[in-house]
Design a protein around this motif. Structure first.
Motif, mmCIF file in Angstrom:
data_model
loop_
_atom_site.group_PDB
_atom_site.id
_atom_site.type_symbol
_atom_site.label_atom_id
_atom_site.label_comp_id
_atom_site.label_asym_id
_atom_site.label_seq_id
_atom_site.Cartn_x
_atom_site.Cartn_y
_atom_site.Cartn_z
ATOM 1 N N SER A 19 0.823 -1.210 0.000
ATOM 2 C CA SER A 19 0.000 0.000 0.000
ATOM 3 C C SER A 19 0.858 1.261 0.000
ATOM 4 N N PHE A 20 2.113 1.143 0.449
ATOM 5 C CA PHE A 20 3.097 2.220 0.544
ATOM 6 C C PHE A 20 2.512 3.598 0.831
ATOM 7 N N PRO A 21 1.851 3.763 2.006
ATOM 8 C CA PRO A 21 1.357 5.099 2.367
ATOM 9 C C PRO A 21 2.501 6.046 2.725
ATOM 10 N N PHE A 22 3.644 5.498 3.126
ATOM 11 C CA PHE A 22 4.823 6.298 3.433
ATOM 12 C C PHE A 22 6.032 5.440 3.146
ATOM 13 N N LYS A 23 7.180 6.078 3.019
ATOM 14 C CA LYS A 23 8.395 5.340 2.695
ATOM 15 C C LYS A 23 9.553 5.875 3.531
ATOM 16 N N ILE A 24 10.683 5.227 3.425
ATOM 17 C CA ILE A 24 11.871 5.636 4.159
ATOM 18 C C ILE A 24 12.250 7.046 3.716
ATOM 19 N N GLY A 25 12.512 7.898 4.699
ATOM 20 C CA GLY A 25 12.864 9.280 4.420
ATOM 21 C C GLY A 25 11.703 10.241 4.619
ATOM 22 N N ILE B 180 2.528 10.610 14.348
ATOM 23 C CA ILE B 180 1.634 9.521 14.736
ATOM 24 C C ILE B 180 0.622 10.057 15.734
ATOM 25 N N MET B 181 -0.654 9.869 15.430
ATOM 26 C CA MET B 181 -1.727 10.339 16.308
ATOM 27 C C MET B 181 -2.080 9.226 17.296
ATOM 28 N N ASP B 182 -1.249 9.067 18.299
ATOM 29 C CA ASP B 182 -1.422 8.010 19.290
ATOM 30 C C ASP B 182 -1.369 8.644 20.674
ATOM 31 N N LYS B 183 -2.497 8.605 21.382
ATOM 32 C CA LYS B 183 -2.526 9.227 22.709
ATOM 33 C C LYS B 183 -1.673 8.460 23.710
ATOM 34 N N ASP B 184 -1.409 7.175 23.447
ATOM 35 C CA ASP B 184 -0.582 6.377 24.345
ATOM 36 C C ASP B 184 0.914 6.575 24.110
ATOM 37 N N LEU B 185 1.268 7.202 23.006
ATOM 38 C CA LEU B 185 2.667 7.449 22.689
ATOM 39 C C LEU B 185 3.166 8.589 23.569
ATOM 40 N N GLU B 186 4.175 8.298 24.405
ATOM 41 C CA GLU B 186 4.652 9.285 25.378
ATOM 42 C C GLU B 186 5.341 10.474 24.719
ATOM 43 N N THR B 187 6.026 10.232 23.623
ATOM 44 C CA THR B 187 6.761 11.302 22.954
ATOM 45 C C THR B 187 6.062 11.630 21.648
ATOM 46 N N SER B 188 5.328 12.736 21.646
ATOM 47 C CA SER B 188 4.659 13.132 20.416
ATOM 48 C C SER B 188 5.587 14.039 19.629
ATOM 49 N N GLY B 189 5.210 14.334 18.419
ATOM 50 C CA GLY B 189 6.012 15.180 17.552
ATOM 51 C C GLY B 189 6.199 14.507 16.208
ATOM 52 N N THR B 190 7.147 15.014 15.462
ATOM 53 C CA THR B 190 7.385 14.449 14.141
ATOM 54 C C THR B 190 8.554 13.481 14.194
ATOM 55 N N TYR B 191 8.509 12.518 13.324
ATOM 56 C CA TYR B 191 9.530 11.472 13.246
ATOM 57 C C TYR B 191 9.973 11.310 11.807
ATOM 58 N N LEU B 192 11.225 10.968 11.621
ATOM 59 C CA LEU B 192 11.764 10.639 10.316
ATOM 60 C C LEU B 192 11.826 9.121 10.216
ATOM 61 N N PRO C 261 5.911 -0.744 16.257
ATOM 62 C CA PRO C 261 5.417 -1.949 15.583
ATOM 63 C C PRO C 261 4.622 -1.631 14.305
ATOM 64 N N ASN C 262 4.775 -2.509 13.306
ATOM 65 C CA ASN C 262 4.075 -2.316 12.028
ATOM 66 C C ASN C 262 2.562 -2.331 12.189
ATOM 67 N N ASN C 263 2.047 -3.218 13.057
ATOM 68 C CA ASN C 263 0.593 -3.307 13.178
ATOM 69 C C ASN C 263 -0.005 -2.029 13.753
ATOM 70 N N LEU C 264 0.745 -1.305 14.591
ATOM 71 C CA LEU C 264 0.246 -0.034 15.116
ATOM 72 C C LEU C 264 0.262 1.049 14.047
ATOM 73 N N MET C 265 1.164 0.944 13.089
ATOM 74 C CA MET C 265 1.185 1.915 11.985
ATOM 75 C C MET C 265 -0.087 1.799 11.144
ATOM 76 N N LEU C 266 -0.689 0.602 11.113
ATOM 77 C CA LEU C 266 -1.952 0.436 10.397
ATOM 78 C C LEU C 266 -3.151 0.803 11.262
ATOM 79 N N VAL D 137 -1.715 8.190 10.908
ATOM 80 C CA VAL D 137 -0.358 8.661 10.643
ATOM 81 C C VAL D 137 -0.443 9.764 9.599
ATOM 82 N N CYS D 138 0.114 10.924 9.928
ATOM 83 C CA CYS D 138 0.132 12.061 9.002
ATOM 84 C C CYS D 138 1.517 12.154 8.380
ATOM 85 N N VAL D 139 1.562 12.154 7.056
ATOM 86 C CA VAL D 139 2.824 12.390 6.359
ATOM 87 C C VAL D 139 2.965 13.893 6.213
ATOM 88 N N ILE D 140 4.081 14.407 6.689
ATOM 89 C CA ILE D 140 4.304 15.845 6.706
ATOM 90 C C ILE D 140 5.186 16.208 5.515
#
Length: 181
Positions: free
Chosen positions: A111-117, A122-134, A156-161, A165-168
């Motif tokens: 499905s390649f919604p995002f790729k390396i780079g 990630i819109m996850d309220k349980d994720l302690e560190t919010s912000g943008t990730y590469l 984990p990959n299953n959480l990415m589905l 997830v917003c691609v910036i």
């Protein structure tokens, strides 16, 4: 030797046809996966990983076809397979997250919604560190994400589905790395 070949010529011919068909399907699928990977500009390691999974599936089907061709007694085979599947079922129930992560990795490949780079949020309220990730790497079970401060997060990959997830886009990020509003 000739008696064996003559006695089992139908089974040998069917086995040969099965192996040739599996090899052809495997080759075609391998080329298709490589083409999808090159069009999507995906990592070579991900392409090889998905190719291995598909190849394994073809060989499992080939073994099942050969069992049927050679006329293994279905009742005995059913008893053996039910025992094996019971053990595998218990093992997979205990390790369901591994199976779901591998499946999610294959889905993410096609499905390649995002790729390396890509830079994501990630819109996850349980994720302690919010912000943008590469996205640094996408493995079979997890994704390596790097924060602006250099921290590495293995997600984990299953959480990415499961999570949003917003691609910036690059123009949405200021020079200092913070999100533009």
């Amino acid at each position: 030797m000739e008696d064996v070949i003559f006695s089992y010529k139908n089974e040998l011919l069917a086995s040969l046809i099965t192996l040739v068909v599996v090899l052809i399907l495997r080759f075609i699928t391998y080329k298709a996966v490589r083409k999808v990977g090159s069009i999507s500009d995906l990592n070579e390691a991900r392409i090889r990983l998905v190719s291995k999974y598909i190849s394994f599936g073809y060989w499992v089907l080939a073994v099942l076809a050969l069992i049927l061709i050679w006329g293994v007694n279905i009742k005995e085979l059913g008893l053996i397979l039910s025992s094996v599947f019971a053990v595998i079922g218990v093992a997979l129930f205990a390790q369901w997250s591994i199976l779901s992560n591998v499946t999610a990795g294959i889905i993410l490949f096609f499905s390649f919604p995002f790729k390396i780079g890509d830079r994501i949020q990630i819109m996850d309220k349980d994720l302690e560190t919010s912000g943008t990730y590469l996205i640094e790497d996408i493995k079979a079970y997890h994704i390596h994400l790097r924060r602006e401060n250099g921290e590495l997060l293995t997600y984990p990959n299953n959480l990415m589905l499961q999570k949003a997830v917003c691609v910036i886009a690059d123009e949405d990020i200021d020079n200092d790395g913070s999100d533009a509003i």
